[in-house]
Motif scaffolding. Structure first.
Motif, PDB file in Angstrom:
ATOM      1  N   ALA A  48       4.551  12.629   0.422  1.00 18.38           N
ATOM      2  CA  ALA A  48       5.229  11.417   1.972  1.00 18.38           C
ATOM      3  C   ALA A  48       3.895  11.139   2.639  1.00 18.38           C
ATOM      4  N   LEU A  49       4.176   9.913   3.883  1.00 16.72           N
ATOM      5  CA  LEU A  49       3.046   9.127   4.153  1.00 16.72           C
ATOM      6  C   LEU A  49       3.171  10.126   5.845  1.00 16.72           C
ATOM      7  N   GLN A  50       1.901  10.432   6.271  1.00 19.10           N
ATOM      8  CA  GLN A  50       1.974  11.157   7.798  1.00 19.10           C
ATOM      9  C   GLN A  50       1.772   9.952   8.688  1.00 19.10           C
ATOM     10  N   PRO A  51       3.244   9.748   9.442  1.00 18.38           N
ATOM     11  CA  PRO A  51       3.052   9.062  10.308  1.00 18.38           C
ATOM     12  C   PRO A  51       2.027   9.329  11.625  1.00 18.38           C
ATOM     13  N   VAL A  52       1.460   8.862  12.127  1.00 17.97           N
ATOM     14  CA  VAL A  52       0.095   9.051  14.280  1.00 17.97           C
ATOM     15  C   VAL A  52       1.608   8.567  15.121  1.00 17.97           C
ATOM     16  N   LEU A  53       1.501   9.362  16.436  1.00 20.56           N
ATOM     17  CA  LEU A  53       1.699   8.577  17.317  1.00 20.56           C
ATOM     18  C   LEU A  53       2.515   7.202  17.194  1.00 20.56           C
ATOM     19  N   ALA A  54       1.217   5.992  16.680  1.00 16.84           N
ATOM     20  CA  ALA A  54       1.783   5.086  16.971  1.00 16.84           C
ATOM     21  C   ALA A  54       2.967   4.389  16.263  1.00 16.84           C
ATOM     22  N   ASP A  55       2.520   4.903  14.669  1.00 12.29           N
ATOM     23  CA  ASP A  55       3.603   5.142  13.918  1.00 12.29           C
ATOM     24  C   ASP A  55       4.947   4.656  14.363  1.00 12.29           C
ATOM     25  N   ARG A  56       5.023   6.212  14.704  1.00 14.55           N
ATOM     26  CA  ARG A  56       6.403   7.207  15.629  1.00 14.55           C
ATOM     27  C   ARG A  56       7.020   6.093  16.547  1.00 14.55           C
TER      28      ARG A  56
ATOM     29  N   ALA B 138       0.477  -1.226   0.132  1.00 16.00           N
ATOM     30  CA  ALA B 138       0.337  -0.247  -0.472  1.00 16.00           C
ATOM     31  C   ALA B 138       0.840   1.297  -0.073  1.00 16.00           C
ATOM     32  N   ALA B 139       1.840   1.798   0.688  1.00 11.28           N
ATOM     33  CA  ALA B 139       2.470   2.652   0.897  1.00 11.28           C
ATOM     34  C   ALA B 139       3.330   2.438  -0.244  1.00 11.28           C
ATOM     35  N   ARG B 140       3.720   1.802  -0.955  1.00 14.98           N
ATOM     36  CA  ARG B 140       4.065   1.815  -2.885  1.00 14.98           C
ATOM     37  C   ARG B 140       3.705   2.709  -3.403  1.00 14.98           C
ATOM     38  N   ALA B 141       1.954   1.486  -3.395  1.00 14.41           N
ATOM     39  CA  ALA B 141       1.436   2.462  -4.898  1.00 14.41           C
ATOM     40  C   ALA B 141       1.288   3.823  -4.457  1.00 14.41           C
ATOM     41  N   ALA B 142       1.132   4.089  -2.531  1.00 15.81           N
ATOM     42  CA  ALA B 142       0.366   5.473  -2.362  1.00 15.81           C
ATOM     43  C   ALA B 142       1.684   6.347  -2.792  1.00 15.81           C
ATOM     44  N   LEU B 143       2.673   6.656  -2.584  1.00 13.19           N
ATOM     45  CA  LEU B 143       4.101   7.222  -2.890  1.00 13.19           C
ATOM     46  C   LEU B 143       4.059   7.159  -4.466  1.00 13.19           C
ATOM     47  N   GLY B 144       3.692   6.425  -5.481  1.00 13.35           N
ATOM     48  CA  GLY B 144       3.859   6.723  -6.830  1.00 13.35           C
ATOM     49  C   GLY B 144       2.890   7.152  -7.147  1.00 13.35           C
TER      50      GLY B 144
ATOM     51  N   ASP C  84      -8.807  14.872  -6.088  1.00 13.39           N
ATOM     52  CA  ASP C  84      -7.815  14.398  -7.602  1.00 13.39           C
ATOM     53  C   ASP C  84      -6.903  13.273  -7.228  1.00 13.39           C
ATOM     54  N   VAL C  85      -6.299  13.645  -6.164  1.00 17.07           N
ATOM     55  CA  VAL C  85      -4.651  12.373  -5.322  1.00 17.07           C
ATOM     56  C   VAL C  85      -5.246  12.172  -4.729  1.00 17.07           C
ATOM     57  N   ALA C  86      -6.019  12.331  -3.930  1.00 13.27           N
ATOM     58  CA  ALA C  86      -6.898  10.935  -2.862  1.00 13.27           C
ATOM     59  C   ALA C  86      -7.690   9.717  -3.719  1.00 13.27           C
ATOM     60  N   ARG C  87      -8.390  10.247  -4.542  1.00 12.50           N
ATOM     61  CA  ARG C  87      -9.255   8.931  -5.449  1.00 12.50           C
ATOM     62  C   ARG C  87      -7.979   8.347  -6.158  1.00 12.50           C
ATOM     63  N   GLN C  88      -7.014   9.373  -6.840  1.00 10.01           N
ATOM     64  CA  GLN C  88      -6.052   8.191  -7.152  1.00 10.01           C
ATOM     65  C   GLN C  88      -5.332   7.279  -6.480  1.00 10.01           C
ATOM     66  N   VAL C  89      -4.918   7.697  -5.046  1.00  8.15           N
ATOM     67  CA  VAL C  89      -4.590   7.357  -3.650  1.00  8.15           C
ATOM     68  C   VAL C  89      -5.169   5.948  -3.542  1.00  8.15           C
ATOM     69  N   ARG C  90      -6.756   5.705  -3.450  1.00 10.74           N
ATOM     70  CA  ARG C  90      -7.618   4.812  -2.877  1.00 10.74           C
ATOM     71  C   ARG C  90      -7.617   4.133  -4.096  1.00 10.74           C
ATOM     72  N   GLU C  91      -7.891   4.486  -5.456  1.00 10.21           N
ATOM     73  CA  GLU C  91      -7.824   3.740  -6.379  1.00 10.21           C
ATOM     74  C   GLU C  91      -6.556   2.297  -6.960  1.00 10.21           C
ATOM     75  N   GLN C  92      -5.146   3.437  -6.564  1.00  8.98           N
ATOM     76  CA  GLN C  92      -3.929   2.788  -7.227  1.00  8.98           C
ATOM     77  C   GLN C  92      -3.420   1.530  -5.410  1.00  8.98           C
ATOM     78  N   VAL C  93      -4.076   2.078  -4.461  1.00  3.37           N
ATOM     79  CA  VAL C  93      -3.511   1.404  -3.310  1.00  3.37           C
ATOM     80  C   VAL C  93      -4.383   0.173  -3.549  1.00  3.37           C
TER      81      VAL C  93
ATOM     82  N   ASP D 182      -9.066  -3.444   5.653  1.00  4.61           N
ATOM     83  CA  ASP D 182      -9.537  -2.526   4.900  1.00  4.61           C
ATOM     84  C   ASP D 182      -8.335  -2.140   5.861  1.00  4.61           C
ATOM     85  N   VAL D 183      -8.096  -0.759   4.359  1.00  2.32           N
ATOM     86  CA  VAL D 183      -6.667   0.222   4.389  1.00  2.32           C
ATOM     87  C   VAL D 183      -6.717   1.657   4.944  1.00  2.32           C
ATOM     88  N   GLU D 184      -5.952   2.009   6.072  1.00  2.37           N
ATOM     89  CA  GLU D 184      -6.271   3.424   6.099  1.00  2.37           C
ATOM     90  C   GLU D 184      -4.515   4.256   5.280  1.00  2.37           C
ATOM     91  N   VAL D 185      -4.819   5.730   4.437  1.00  2.00           N
ATOM     92  CA  VAL D 185      -3.291   6.166   3.919  1.00  2.00           C
ATOM     93  C   VAL D 185      -3.500   7.544   4.919  1.00  2.00           C
TER      94      VAL D 185
END
Length: 121
Positions: A25-33, A13-19, A82-91, A67-70
């Motif tokens: 970038a992808l925004q980390p949340v506290l749990a990621d940190r 999912a990360a590779r698809a979104a970053l493409g 437009d970018v959000a739609r494309q991210v959703r479809e690519q992921v 369920d994937v959250e980006v």
């Protein structure tokens, strides 16, 4: 669900979104940190470290679904919707294809949150 499969889904999912053009970038949340900090401690103690994929959360919602959250940071000058739609479809396409290759096809739903924009330099 094995943790390995969850990690694979997050990585795909990360590779698809970053493409997607416009995604800075992808925004980390506290749990990621916290997970990244724990990974550093484990690495220092010689334990095997698992990769931390910031900005992507996954959950197995049924036997046949994910369920994937980006959480994205976009470059300024791109239309958020437009970018959000494309991210959703690519992921969705990338994760579905990955799961099908593993022999476990599944329904994939994707939520995209744009947290901020940055100036493209």
């Amino acid at each position: 669900m094995t943790s390995t499969l969850g990690e694979e889904v997050r990585s795909v999912a990360a590779r698809a979104a970053l493409g997607v053009p416009g995604v800075a970038a992808l925004q980390p949340v506290l749990a990621d940190r916290l997970a990244a900090a724990a990974a550093l401690v484990r690495r220092g103690s010689g334990a095997a470290a698992h990769p931390v994929v910031a900005g992507i959360r996954t959950e197995r919602v049924r036997d046949d679904g994910w369920d994937v959250e980006v959480r994205c940071v976009l470059y300024d000058g791109h239309r958020v919707v437009d970018v959000a739609r494309q991210v959703r479809e690519q992921v969705r396409a990338a994760v579905s294809a990955h799961l099908a290759r593993l022999g476990s096809p599944a329904t994939v739903s994707v939520r995209v949150t744009v947290t901020r924009t940055v100036v493209d330099t």
